[in-house]
Design an enzyme around this catalytic site. Structure first.
Site, PDB file in Angstrom:
ATOM      1  N   ASP A  53     -21.305  -5.357  -3.345  1.00 13.24           N
ATOM      2  CA  ASP A  53     -20.495  -5.297  -3.382  1.00 13.24           C
ATOM      3  C   ASP A  53     -19.731  -5.626  -5.637  1.00 13.24           C
ATOM      4  OD1 ASP A  53     -17.442  -6.397  -3.842  1.00 13.24           O
ATOM      5  OD2 ASP A  53     -17.699  -7.945  -2.520  1.00 13.24           O
ATOM      6  N   SER A 101      -3.324   7.472  -7.722  1.00 14.68           N
ATOM      7  CA  SER A 101      -2.460   7.817  -7.252  1.00 14.68           C
ATOM      8  C   SER A 101      -0.595   7.926  -7.387  1.00 14.68           C
ATOM      9  CB  SER A 101      -2.715   6.123  -6.201  1.00 14.68           C
ATOM     10  OG  SER A 101      -1.132   6.806  -5.010  1.00 14.68           O
ATOM     11  N   TYR A 124      -0.637  -2.419  -4.133  1.00 14.00           N
ATOM     12  CA  TYR A 124      -1.466  -1.125  -4.322  1.00 14.00           C
ATOM     13  C   TYR A 124      -0.839  -0.134  -5.221  1.00 14.00           C
ATOM     14  CZ  TYR A 124      -3.419   3.121  -3.780  1.00 14.00           C
ATOM     15  OH  TYR A 124      -4.151   4.532  -3.534  1.00 14.00           O
ATOM     16  N   LYS A 181      -2.357   0.427  -9.579  1.00 13.36           N
ATOM     17  CA  LYS A 181      -3.387   1.831  -9.455  1.00 13.36           C
ATOM     18  C   LYS A 181      -2.351   1.837 -11.541  1.00 13.36           C
ATOM     19  CE  LYS A 181      -6.278   3.348  -6.627  1.00 13.36           C
ATOM     20  NZ  LYS A 181      -6.965   3.528  -6.769  1.00 13.36           N
ATOM     21  N   GLY A 202       7.819  -0.998   0.983  1.00 12.56           N
ATOM     22  CA  GLY A 202       7.076  -0.109   0.258  1.00 12.56           C
ATOM     23  C   GLY A 202       6.707   0.684   0.577  1.00 12.56           C
ATOM     24  N   ASN A 215      -2.920   5.237   7.572  1.00 12.32           N
ATOM     25  CA  ASN A 215      -2.799   6.536   7.483  1.00 12.32           C
ATOM     26  C   ASN A 215      -2.516   7.348   8.646  1.00 12.32           C
ATOM     27  OD1 ASN A 215      -3.430   6.016   4.712  1.00 12.32           O
ATOM     28  ND2 ASN A 215      -5.182   7.109   4.598  1.00 12.32           N
ATOM     29  N   TYR A 252      -3.390  11.150  -7.147  1.00 13.30           N
ATOM     30  CA  TYR A 252      -3.780  11.758  -6.070  1.00 13.30           C
ATOM     31  C   TYR A 252      -2.137  11.760  -4.967  1.00 13.30           C
ATOM     32  CZ  TYR A 252      -7.774  10.207  -5.520  1.00 13.30           C
ATOM     33  OH  TYR A 252      -9.639   9.639  -5.385  1.00 13.30           O
TER      34      TYR A 252
END
Length: 338
Positions: A58, A125, A150, A154, A298, A200, A178
């Site tokens: 971890d 991202s 999130y 990034k 979001g 997803n 990406y």
């Protein structure tokens, strides 16, 4: 040459491990198995004939990160995937995302900064652009206020790497922004394997097609797009994996112009949610049970890449079509449900 892949049993990490091993690199995987399974190693072996070294660590445990780098001082490059990645979940659990995505990055960079030379590829991202003003999105598009924790991790991750590179000339880094990875290895030995309910679109589609999910919810049918649904740039995961290897070799061979560079990785083409559903119906021969529901917090209207820089500077280009990527995702789904 020894390469560390963090989160290497995850969706993109496992495909990148395959591409690295196919090119003769020795891969060490660190994964905490929070969103993956050790069985992925068997799939990697089935494709490449070689088992990567695996350590269950971890990365939030700083002492274990320090210990790893003491034991593996010959690691030449790091590709860092290990992060939580669901936009919706990050809105509900922001602290989990900040701890997991920022803390672990800092611990890795601290260890790399002790080395004379290190190459670091960061899994970034397109969420860093927020809702961009112009399509397609170039790397010079402004980084906007993040629409989710999130996305913010990034953005912050990129800033942390950039600031570290400024004062640590031994670290050379590339952030790959990406777009929307999908699909599976053509062998159907590895693919996307979400634990619990998929966050997803594509695995939710294939699970619905398989009858595991009763119905697919399409979030929002009133966006200002041709069919009212969101538009994204869907890239085959194998194309994406190859981009990581090309970017890593750019650093290892000293071809980078700066010690921190950024590249978009996508196909350069946007597809709406309904177009993705149609692609699934075409390659699977199945009618999908879906329903248009309210928008999700979001989410942005549209995001697809201008890939000119990656094409010219990296010499990399996405090869696969949406249908090819979808076909591979469906073959994978069929295989794991047998």
């Amino acid at each position: 040459m020894k390469i560390l892949v963090t989160g290497g049993l995850g969706f993109i990490g496992s495909h990148t491990t395959v591409e690295l091993q196919n090119k003769g690199y020795e891969v060490i995987i660190i994964d905490d198995l929070s969103n993956s399974t050790e069985k992925v190693l068997d799939g990697i072996v089935a494709i490449t004939g070689k088992r990567p070294i695996f350590e269950k660590i971890d990365l939030k445990d700083r002492s274990k990160v320090e210990d790893f780098f003491k034991r593996h001082q010959d690691v030449a490059g790091v590709i860092h995937f290990a992060a939580s990645k669901a936009v919706g979940e990050s809105v509900e659990k922001p602290l989990l995302y900040y701890e997991n995505n920022i803390g672990t990055l800092v611990y890795l960079l601290k260890e790399l900064s002790k080395k004379n030379k290190s190459s670091f590829i960061f899994s970034s991202s397109c969420t860093v652009y927020g809702q961009a003003d112009k399509m397609p999105i170039t790397e010079s598009a402004p980084v906007k206020t993040a629409e989710s924790p999130y996305g913010n991790t990034k953005q912050m991750g990129e800033e942390i790497i950039r600031d570290t590179c400024k004062v640590t000339p031994g670290i050379n880094a590339i952030a790959l922004r990406y777009f929307n990875p999908m699909g599976a290895h053509p062998s159907a030995e590895i693919g996307e394997l979400p634990i619990g309910v998929p966050q997803n679109l594509v695995p939710f589609i294939t699970q619905t097609g398989m009858g595991i999910r009763e119905q697919l919810s399409v979030f929002g049918g009133d966006y200002p797009t041709e069919d009212g649904t969101c538009i994204r740039d869907y890239i085959h995961v194998v194309d994406l994996a190859k981009a990581h290897v090309v970017a890593l070799e750019r650093l290892l061979n000293g071809k980078n112009q700066d010690n921190y560079e950024v590249f978009n990785v996508g196909t350069g083409k946007g597809s709406s949610v309904l177009e993705v559903i149609k692609s699934f119906e075409k390659v699977s021969g199945k009618k999908l049970n879906y329903k248009i529901v309210d928008r999700r917090p979001g989410d942005i209207t549209s995001a697809y890449a201008d890939t000119t820089k990656a094409n010219k500077v990296l010499g990399w280009k996405a090869e696969s079509t949406l249908d090819e990527a979808m076909k591979s995702a469906w073959l994978w789904e069929e295989k794991i449900r047998k």
